[in-house]
Design a protein around this motif. Structure first.
Motif, PDB file in Angstrom:
ATOM      1  N   ALA A 196       0.952  -1.307   0.019  1.00 50.79           N
ATOM      2  CA  ALA A 196      -0.108  -0.004  -0.069  1.00 50.79           C
ATOM      3  C   ALA A 196       0.844   1.342  -0.051  1.00 50.79           C
ATOM      4  N   HIS A 197       2.124   1.134   0.629  1.00 49.12           N
ATOM      5  CA  HIS A 197       2.882   2.636   0.896  1.00 49.12           C
ATOM      6  C   HIS A 197       4.206   2.475   0.544  1.00 49.12           C
ATOM      7  N   GLY A 198       4.698   1.265   0.022  1.00 50.88           N
ATOM      8  CA  GLY A 198       6.143   1.253  -0.114  1.00 50.88           C
ATOM      9  C   GLY A 198       6.600   1.050  -1.651  1.00 50.88           C
ATOM     10  N   LEU A 199       5.504   0.450  -2.392  1.00 52.78           N
ATOM     11  CA  LEU A 199       5.854   0.318  -3.711  1.00 52.78           C
ATOM     12  C   LEU A 199       4.813   0.664  -4.818  1.00 52.78           C
ATOM     13  N   VAL A 200       5.241   0.906  -6.111  1.00 52.91           N
ATOM     14  CA  VAL A 200       4.134   1.353  -7.177  1.00 52.91           C
ATOM     15  C   VAL A 200       4.311   0.151  -8.052  1.00 52.91           C
ATOM     16  N   LEU A 201       3.399  -0.910  -7.435  1.00 56.73           N
ATOM     17  CA  LEU A 201       3.430  -2.341  -7.900  1.00 56.73           C
ATOM     18  C   LEU A 201       3.301  -2.729  -9.292  1.00 56.73           C
ATOM     19  N   ASP A 202       2.772  -1.678 -10.121  1.00 57.23           N
ATOM     20  CA  ASP A 202       2.602  -1.773 -11.756  1.00 57.23           C
ATOM     21  C   ASP A 202       3.816  -1.146 -12.327  1.00 57.23           C
ATOM     22  N   MET A 203       4.818  -0.651 -11.686  1.00 53.50           N
ATOM     23  CA  MET A 203       5.872  -0.329 -12.337  1.00 53.50           C
ATOM     24  C   MET A 203       7.164  -1.235 -12.125  1.00 53.50           C
ATOM     25  N   SER A 204       8.242  -1.065 -13.035  1.00 50.00           N
ATOM     26  CA  SER A 204       9.278  -2.150 -12.891  1.00 50.00           C
ATOM     27  C   SER A 204      10.067  -1.831 -11.507  1.00 50.00           C
ATOM     28  N   CYS A 205      10.849  -2.921 -11.423  1.00 49.81           N
ATOM     29  CA  CYS A 205      12.032  -2.647 -10.142  1.00 49.81           C
ATOM     30  C   CYS A 205      12.796  -1.738 -10.483  1.00 49.81           C
ATOM     31  N   ALA A 206      13.402  -1.572 -11.579  1.00 47.45           N
ATOM     32  CA  ALA A 206      14.220  -0.306 -11.892  1.00 47.45           C
ATOM     33  C   ALA A 206      13.719   1.047 -11.651  1.00 47.45           C
ATOM     34  N   VAL A 207      12.304   1.203 -11.813  1.00 51.08           N
ATOM     35  CA  VAL A 207      11.509   2.530 -11.577  1.00 51.08           C
ATOM     36  C   VAL A 207      11.379   2.512 -10.107  1.00 51.08           C
ATOM     37  N   ASN A 208      11.135   1.490  -9.362  1.00 52.04           N
ATOM     38  CA  ASN A 208      10.705   1.640  -7.807  1.00 52.04           C
ATOM     39  C   ASN A 208      12.167   2.043  -7.130  1.00 52.04           C
ATOM     40  N   VAL A 209      13.329   1.179  -7.589  1.00 55.57           N
ATOM     41  CA  VAL A 209      14.464   1.578  -6.879  1.00 55.57           C
ATOM     42  C   VAL A 209      14.909   2.894  -6.994  1.00 55.57           C
ATOM     43  N   THR A 210      14.731   3.576  -8.050  1.00 58.43           N
ATOM     44  CA  THR A 210      15.149   5.103  -8.256  1.00 58.43           C
ATOM     45  C   THR A 210      14.055   6.179  -8.159  1.00 58.43           C
ATOM     46  N   LEU A 211      12.992   5.714  -7.791  1.00 60.18           N
ATOM     47  CA  LEU A 211      11.906   6.863  -7.678  1.00 60.18           C
ATOM     48  C   LEU A 211      12.296   7.819  -6.391  1.00 60.18           C
ATOM     49  N   THR A 212      13.164   7.510  -5.435  1.00 60.88           N
ATOM     50  CA  THR A 212      13.308   8.597  -4.394  1.00 60.88           C
ATOM     51  C   THR A 212      14.447   9.170  -4.731  1.00 60.88           C
ATOM     52  N   ASP A 213      15.160   9.080  -5.799  1.00 59.79           N
ATOM     53  CA  ASP A 213      16.344  10.339  -6.331  1.00 59.79           C
ATOM     54  C   ASP A 213      16.400  10.294  -7.782  1.00 59.79           C
ATOM     55  N   LEU A 214      15.270  10.907  -8.402  1.00 56.10           N
ATOM     56  CA  LEU A 214      15.308  10.750  -9.948  1.00 56.10           C
ATOM     57  C   LEU A 214      16.458  11.800 -10.354  1.00 56.10           C
ATOM     58  N   ALA A 215      16.835  12.539  -9.711  1.00 57.21           N
ATOM     59  CA  ALA A 215      17.846  13.513 -10.128  1.00 57.21           C
ATOM     60  C   ALA A 215      19.193  12.640 -10.483  1.00 57.21           C
ATOM     61  N   ARG A 216      19.408  11.787  -9.741  1.00 58.96           N
ATOM     62  CA  ARG A 216      20.725  11.028  -9.899  1.00 58.96           C
ATOM     63  C   ARG A 216      20.671  10.053 -10.844  1.00 58.96           C
ATOM     64  N   VAL A 217      19.571   9.889 -11.627  1.00 57.58           N
ATOM     65  CA  VAL A 217      19.646   9.315 -12.922  1.00 57.58           C
ATOM     66  C   VAL A 217      18.971  10.047 -14.059  1.00 57.58           C
ATOM     67  N   SER A 218      19.141  11.352 -14.068  1.00 58.95           N
ATOM     68  CA  SER A 218      18.550  12.405 -14.998  1.00 58.95           C
ATOM     69  C   SER A 218      19.619  13.188 -15.399  1.00 58.95           C
ATOM     70  N   HIS A 219      19.699  13.721 -16.663  1.00 60.37           N
ATOM     71  CA  HIS A 219      20.462  14.913 -17.335  1.00 60.37           C
ATOM     72  C   HIS A 219      19.537  15.711 -17.914  1.00 60.37           C
ATOM     73  N   ALA A 220      19.842  17.067 -17.512  1.00 60.79           N
ATOM     74  CA  ALA A 220      19.054  18.070 -18.207  1.00 60.79           C
ATOM     75  C   ALA A 220      17.479  17.854 -17.900  1.00 60.79           C
ATOM     76  N   GLY A 221      17.051  17.201 -16.923  1.00 59.70           N
ATOM     77  CA  GLY A 221      15.537  17.070 -16.992  1.00 59.70           C
ATOM     78  C   GLY A 221      15.082  15.971 -17.271  1.00 59.70           C
ATOM     79  N   LEU A 222      15.861  15.044 -18.191  1.00 58.96           N
ATOM     80  CA  LEU A 222      15.422  13.956 -18.963  1.00 58.96           C
ATOM     81  C   LEU A 222      15.891  12.738 -18.118  1.00 58.96           C
TER      82      LEU A 222
END
Length: 521
Positions: free
Chosen positions: A347-373
């Motif tokens: 209920a509160h820890g995961l986005v179940l219908d998204m991939s493992c990769a998305v769930n792992v990096t959701l807490t800090d998207l800036a670290r896996v983004s460049h120029a907002g992409l």
């Protein structure tokens, strides 16, 4: 002695050559298993060993790709959970299957509501529900909406649902994960009564000591295969662990005396939750593992959620590294170097219908983004590193979180906060639903984080776990901290007496008030 000759009568359930495949995974590989009538048959194994898949085959969620199942000597191939229930097979899942906006009573009898003149007979419904709730020791109103219950209360409600039908087979999947010692004792009494009535219990647990307390026979699964079935009274924990993980595990609860707490990382002063009667104050230092113990309803989870900004707090100050910070939302807590692993991962820890990769990096998207992409390659690389580090069993990081086993979902939640690299980590039931091998890995991970200078709070219903790995334990009771116990003074009796302190006081005050009222009358 032959393990098959221990308890119960003739075989009630027989599985022969059962195989179940999913894309990229063989979940069960030619499994043979016999479960005798009227026994408590325990299934153990690491996450991904095949326990949950086997249960879903028995209750009609899945059908086997190969092999056959016999129930009472007849072919058994349920095409739905309702068909399994009608055949006398009922399961209480580790993950709840409740309707949050309906009442407790409506959840218990949802598919067979009592009726009178064509409409629901609510008076009878509530009476029948009270009887079932009393049987499991769940002291809530049958009229209460399920969304108002705590996790442990929901667990007991699931058991009440299962007991409300006459079943030949009752499957309990991690039933004690959130229960207190007293509630576990009550559950074991219920299981003993059911066994005496001839009901067969299939019991799944990662708490190995209780396996010996309740089981007649134990079957160990590893990598989708049956390893061995043993008589419980002749088995030992080291023996079971070795069969589960394929190697020796030196100690169940490792403690690293070489990791000494450093400077104060977090201080909480006079924190009061909305509706709470007591102000809470405590501190955690860098490199320190602090346990948070207490009974269900003691206020542990509420305090952690208020600290993290997930729930509104009535008052209080939070200091990070000696500096006061304002935390009014989880976003602000994360910005100030804090993380919260919640007790309800789905209920509160995961986005179940998204991939493992998305769930792992959701807490800090800036670290896996460049120029907002988003940089997909960087996202995959970060996720693959953490999936390997935590030994998360998945065909790839593209797998949906929903498709992982419960224990691997829990490790995925931990992975996302490790990716964030927070300085203060709050873990609420971090090993719930995790097998002994993975649990040992988590303990090692916690110690590695402590050695790196992280401050760690661990909320757990597993008192031996807290006593095994923590420097000290805060004990909650009735919404307040009733004691702080250093490691040198750990003892179950002392901690439990502090946990029951407020409840004993409330009963004493109620009795005094009742006596005074009677005297006045």
């Amino acid at each position: 002695m032959d393990a098959g000759a221990t308890a119960g009568g003739a075989d009630l359930i027989e599985l022969s050559g059962i195989t179940k495949r999913f894309p990229g995974v063989v979940a069960l590989d030619r499994v043979d298993l016999a479960i005798r009538r009227g026994e408590v048959h325990v299934l153990v194994g690491q996450n991904g060993a095949g326990k949950s898949t086997l249960v879903k085959l028995l209750c009609g969620v899945y059908t086997p790709d190969e092999g056959r199942i016999l129930l009472d000597g007849a072919p058994y191939a349920p095409r739905s959970t309702l068909a399994a229930i009608r055949a006398g097979v009922r399961v209480v899942y580790q993950e709840f299957n409740l309707l949050p906006y309906l009442s407790v009573a409506e959840n218990i009898f949802f598919q067979r509501l009592p009726r009178r003149l064509g409409i629901v007979d609510f008076a009878r419904l509530y009476r029948d529900a009270e009887t079932v709730l009393a049987e499991v020791g769940l002291a809530v109103s049958p009229r209460a909406r399920v969304e108002t219950l705590g996790v442990a209360q929901m667990q007991l409600l699931e058991i009440a649902k299962a007991l409300s039908t006459r079943s030949k087979v009752l499957i309990l999947d991690e039933p004690t994960a959130t229960l207190t010692p007293r509630e576990i004792g009550r559950l074991f009494e219920i299981v003993a009564r059911l066994k005496a009535r001839g009901v067969t219990i299939v019991y799944i647990s990662h708490r190995l000591q209780e396996v010996f307390d309740i089981g007649d026979r134990i079957t160990v699964l590893r990598n989708g295969r049956t390893v061995q079935t043993l008589a419980a009274r002749e088995a030992t924990i080291p023996q079971i662990v070795k069969l589960m993980v394929g190697k020796e595990v030196s100690e169940e609860y490792p403690f690293r005396a070489d990791v000494a707490p450093g400077a104060e990382a977090l201080r909480v002063e006079d924190l009061r939750t909305v509706g709470g009667r007591h102000a809470l104050s405590f501190a955690v230092r860098r490199g320190e593992l602090v346990g948070v113990a207490g009974l269900v309803g003691s206020g542990r989870t509420e305090a952690m959620r208020a600290l993290f900004g997930a729930d509104r707090k009535a008052s209080g100050r939070v200091l990070r590294d000696g500096r006061e910070v304002a935390i009014r939302s989880p976003r602000e807590a994360v910005r100030h170097g804090m993380s919260l692993l919640t007790e309800d991962r789905k209920a509160h820890g995961l986005v179940l219908d998204m991939s493992c990769a998305v769930n792992v990096t959701l807490t800090d998207l800036a670290r896996v983004s460049h120029a907002g992409l988003l940089d997909v390659r960087a996202e995959r690389s970060a996720a693959e590193r953490l999936v390997a580090e935590l030994a998360i069993k998945t065909p790839s990081v593209d797998q949906l979180a929903r498709n992982l086993s419960g224990g691997n979902q829990q490790k995925l939640v931990i992975a996302k906060w490790l990716f964030r690299d927070a300085a203060v980590l709050v873990f609420d039931e971090p090993t719930r639903g995790i097998d002994v091998g993975a649990r040992y890995e988590i303990y090692g991970l916690l110690w590695r984080l402590a050695a790196e200078g992280k401050a760690i709070l661990i909320v757990s219903s597993d008192l031996p776990e807290l006593m095994g790995i923590c420097h000290r334990i805060l004990v909650f009771s009735g919404g307040r901290i009733t004691g702080e116990v250093p490691r040198a003074e750990f003892g179950q009796e002392r901690i439990l007496s502090l946990a029951y302190q407020e409840y004993v006081r409330d009963r004493r005050e109620a009795a005094t008030a009742g006596t005074a009222a009677a005297g006045a009358g």
